[in-house]
Design a protein around this motif. Sequence first.
Motif, PDB file in Angstrom:
ATOM      1  N   LEU A 140      42.719  28.089  20.413  1.00 15.13           N
ATOM      2  CA  LEU A 140      41.425  28.051  19.748  1.00 15.13           C
ATOM      3  C   LEU A 140      40.310  28.085  20.784  1.00 15.13           C
ATOM      4  CD1 LEU A 140      42.029  25.237  17.080  1.00 15.13           C
ATOM      5  CD2 LEU A 140      42.239  27.708  16.777  1.00 15.13           C
ATOM      6  N   LEU A 164      37.312  26.279  21.339  1.00 14.26           N
ATOM      7  CA  LEU A 164      36.492  25.120  20.979  1.00 14.26           C
ATOM      8  C   LEU A 164      35.347  24.916  21.965  1.00 14.26           C
ATOM      9  CD1 LEU A 164      39.331  22.724  19.809  1.00 14.26           C
ATOM     10  CD2 LEU A 164      37.850  24.199  18.435  1.00 14.26           C
ATOM     11  N   ARG A 184      35.425  23.744  15.345  1.00 14.63           N
ATOM     12  CA  ARG A 184      36.745  23.797  14.707  1.00 14.63           C
ATOM     13  C   ARG A 184      36.588  24.056  13.212  1.00 14.63           C
ATOM     14  NH1 ARG A 184      41.914  21.597  16.171  1.00 14.63           N
ATOM     15  NH2 ARG A 184      40.885  20.864  18.036  1.00 14.63           N
TER      16      ARG A 184
END
Length: 175
Positions: free
Chosen positions: A157, A159, A164
């Motif tokens: 991911l 971030l 998120r």
Amino acid sequence: MDFRYRFLDRDTAPMGLTASVETHADRIDETTAAVVRNYGTALTLAFDRELVPNLAVTALNLIYQPEWTRFVGSGAAEQESTIGAAFAVMAQMRPDFFLGGEARYLRKYEGIGLQEFAGHALFVGPTAYFKLSESSRLTLAWSFQAWGRSAQSMPALDLIDFERHQARLVFGVNF
């Protein structure tokens, strides 16, 4: 503040086409809480079409979001931009109530001219539309980052450049 202009109405044309300009200004940085002068704009070109008349609608949005930030204490300045595309499908559950899903792919860059790639992310989640009256509406959306990657790190991911989870509640009035 969000301004929209409908160039094509899907009731009279093969598809709907709307241009949108949304601006914002902030005095506090959302991640560091530093005192800043932050200005941004979201430019959106939105296409929509009924898949099944009076039952199912699909939409494609093309997005460009430049942003300028100046840190008051140090005088440092940053420019960044985000481009992306969003695709949604909604079905009418009851009169004036649509429920569906959305997928958004976003790419973040350093500089407003897309100079240096910073990261990208894919968001997915549900969305809802309520027609409150002939001139007002309420839209709700929540999405989570299903995939992403920052140019600075290798996790699944991003971030660093994106949240998120993202949620949006919009009350709109047409005039």
